[in-house]
Scaffold this motif. Sequence first.
Motif, PDB file in Angstrom:
ATOM      1  N   VAL A  31       0.844  -1.199   0.000  1.00 38.47           N
ATOM      2  CA  VAL A  31       0.000   0.000   0.000  1.00 38.47           C
ATOM      3  C   VAL A  31       0.878   1.247   0.000  1.00 38.47           C
ATOM      4  CG1 VAL A  31      -1.664   1.346   1.329  1.00 38.47           C
ATOM      5  CG2 VAL A  31      -1.964  -1.122   1.111  1.00 38.47           C
ATOM      6  N   VAL A  32       1.911   1.245   0.825  1.00 37.71           N
ATOM      7  CA  VAL A  32       2.824   2.388   0.896  1.00 37.71           C
ATOM      8  C   VAL A  32       3.445   2.654  -0.481  1.00 37.71           C
ATOM      9  CG1 VAL A  32       5.070   3.138   1.795  1.00 37.71           C
ATOM     10  CG2 VAL A  32       3.335   2.258   3.354  1.00 37.71           C
ATOM     11  N   ALA A  33       3.862   1.603  -1.168  1.00 36.64           N
ATOM     12  CA  ALA A  33       4.463   1.756  -2.491  1.00 36.64           C
ATOM     13  C   ALA A  33       3.461   2.355  -3.477  1.00 36.64           C
ATOM     14  CB  ALA A  33       4.966   0.403  -3.001  1.00 36.64           C
ATOM     15  N   ARG A  34       2.198   1.910  -3.395  1.00 38.36           N
ATOM     16  CA  ARG A  34       1.161   2.446  -4.277  1.00 38.36           C
ATOM     17  C   ARG A  34       0.910   3.925  -3.980  1.00 38.36           C
ATOM     18  NH1 ARG A  34      -2.687  -1.383  -6.025  1.00 38.36           N
ATOM     19  NH2 ARG A  34      -3.902   0.385  -6.834  1.00 38.36           N
ATOM     20  N   VAL A  35       0.830   4.270  -2.696  1.00 40.07           N
ATOM     21  CA  VAL A  35       0.586   5.660  -2.305  1.00 40.07           C
ATOM     22  C   VAL A  35       1.740   6.548  -2.769  1.00 40.07           C
ATOM     23  CG1 VAL A  35       0.393   7.231  -0.325  1.00 40.07           C
ATOM     24  CG2 VAL A  35      -0.917   5.093  -0.374  1.00 40.07           C
ATOM     25  N   LYS A  36       2.954   6.045  -2.615  1.00 35.68           N
ATOM     26  CA  LYS A  36       4.138   6.809  -3.037  1.00 35.68           C
ATOM     27  C   LYS A  36       4.070   7.103  -4.539  1.00 35.68           C
ATOM     28  CE  LYS A  36       7.974   5.581  -1.070  1.00 35.68           C
ATOM     29  NZ  LYS A  36       9.248   4.875  -0.729  1.00 35.68           N
ATOM     30  N   GLY A  37       3.654   6.111  -5.313  1.00 34.82           N
ATOM     31  CA  GLY A  37       3.551   6.293  -6.758  1.00 34.82           C
ATOM     32  C   GLY A  37       2.425   7.233  -7.146  1.00 34.82           C
ATOM     33  N   ILE A  38       1.272   7.103  -6.488  1.00 34.15           N
ATOM     34  CA  ILE A  38       0.122   7.953  -6.804  1.00 34.15           C
ATOM     35  C   ILE A  38       0.422   9.407  -6.512  1.00 34.15           C
ATOM     36  CG2 ILE A  38      -2.251   8.504  -6.129  1.00 34.15           C
ATOM     37  CD1 ILE A  38      -2.685   5.460  -5.716  1.00 34.15           C
ATOM     38  N   PHE A  39       1.043   9.682  -5.361  1.00 35.93           N
ATOM     39  CA  PHE A  39       1.310  11.057  -4.962  1.00 35.93           C
ATOM     40  C   PHE A  39       2.612  11.600  -5.554  1.00 35.93           C
ATOM     41  CE2 PHE A  39      -1.902  10.000  -1.868  1.00 35.93           C
ATOM     42  CZ  PHE A  39      -2.552  11.198  -1.623  1.00 35.93           C
ATOM     43  N   GLY A  40       3.450  10.702  -6.058  1.00 37.49           N
ATOM     44  CA  GLY A  40       4.705  11.147  -6.646  1.00 37.49           C
ATOM     45  C   GLY A  40       5.646  11.766  -5.635  1.00 37.49           C
ATOM     46  N   VAL A  41       5.722  11.168  -4.435  1.00 36.47           N
ATOM     47  CA  VAL A  41       6.578  11.692  -3.375  1.00 36.47           C
ATOM     48  C   VAL A  41       7.660  10.676  -3.029  1.00 36.47           C
ATOM     49  CG1 VAL A  41       4.808  13.192  -2.387  1.00 36.47           C
ATOM     50  CG2 VAL A  41       4.985  10.816  -1.602  1.00 36.47           C
ATOM     51  N   LYS A  42       8.706  11.159  -2.348  1.00 30.11           N
ATOM     52  CA  LYS A  42       9.833  10.291  -2.022  1.00 30.11           C
ATOM     53  C   LYS A  42       9.629   9.508  -0.735  1.00 30.11           C
ATOM     54  CE  LYS A  42      13.373  13.042  -4.407  1.00 30.11           C
ATOM     55  NZ  LYS A  42      14.654  13.798  -4.248  1.00 30.11           N
ATOM     56  N   LYS A  43       8.920  10.131   0.232  1.00 28.23           N
ATOM     57  CA  LYS A  43       8.814   9.491   1.548  1.00 28.23           C
ATOM     58  C   LYS A  43       7.357   9.248   1.923  1.00 28.23           C
ATOM     59  CE  LYS A  43      11.454  10.759   4.942  1.00 28.23           C
ATOM     60  NZ  LYS A  43      12.085  11.598   5.988  1.00 28.23           N
ATOM     61  N   VAL A  44       7.040   7.992   2.194  1.00 27.68           N
ATOM     62  CA  VAL A  44       5.722   7.596   2.716  1.00 27.68           C
ATOM     63  C   VAL A  44       5.960   6.475   3.720  1.00 27.68           C
ATOM     64  CG1 VAL A  44       3.446   6.625   2.212  1.00 27.68           C
ATOM     65  CG2 VAL A  44       4.486   8.198   0.586  1.00 27.68           C
ATOM     66  N   GLY A  45       5.270   6.520   4.833  1.00 26.34           N
ATOM     67  CA  GLY A  45       5.357   5.440   5.813  1.00 26.34           C
ATOM     68  C   GLY A  45       3.981   5.179   6.386  1.00 26.34           C
TER      69      GLY A  45
END
Length: 303
Positions: free
Chosen positions: A22-36
């Motif tokens: 899920v974190v990887a998907r969110v990172k890709g959708i938002f186009g950001v470097k850091k998600v946890g």
Amino acid sequence: MPPELNGIVVVDKPKGISSAGVVARVKGIFGVKKVGHTGTLDPFATGVLICCINQATRLSQFFLKGDKVYEAELVLGKVTDTQDATGTVMERHSLGGLSAEQVQETAARFVGSITQVPPIYSALKHQGTPLYKLARQGVPVEKPARPIRINHLEILEMNLPTVRFSVSCSSGTYVRTLCADIGRKLGCGGHLKALCRTASCGFPVDAAFSLEVLAELKEQGGLGETVIPMNEALPFMPAAVADDGLAKRIRNGAKLSETDIPIPPRVSDQGVFKVVDPRGRLIAVMAESPATGNYNYCCVFSA
């Protein structure tokens, strides 16, 4: 250059994907470097997964400690090695003579402050290795019992051998272990069949966004509306307001005490409070330090 996106997004995790996925998907959708994320859900589980974006990843420690609410489905009469439906059935027991009243009474005994032995199939680590990896290698490691708290447990539906219930609990509680323990107390065993986290730190699943909706909002240019600013993401934390001069001192790491910032009248359970500027933007999270009389810095955020 657009300003950095900082805040949390409450995701409704689907079944069949890991929390890391899920974190990887969110990172890709938002186009950001850091998600946890702020508390693992097993792949078969669904529901609230709070994802922190960019600077907000430093707030994850406060969400991890927050209470959670789940809806779970317990199946009595079968014991599995993982305590859930993904494992191998190790024991089968008859439910002959078991009444709904017995189930109700036994489940009620778990409400309050209790101890729980974490499952051997879990992400907890032993000497740096996750327990589930050791268990799969045939070297199961059992961690000592630790204190947890069951705030509320309500049976929603009972059609034996299946029992559907709602539970509000402290962080660190394993609902599958709770299911196994209830089954053990009843003398017939049991395991967790399905799990949905319906709330985490006060954020309900009804207000969460599915990955599909987030992807659609990206196409429509509406992703920003799904991000909760860092200050608003901490409604459970009392706030103190700092003017621009004090905000600068905080960002420079100056020693501060009650003389500089009076303790907010309602201190959180975690003994911390947030400091915001007059515009409501989060500057820092600080903790009381009775021993020194000064405040300890938990985290400070750039302007």
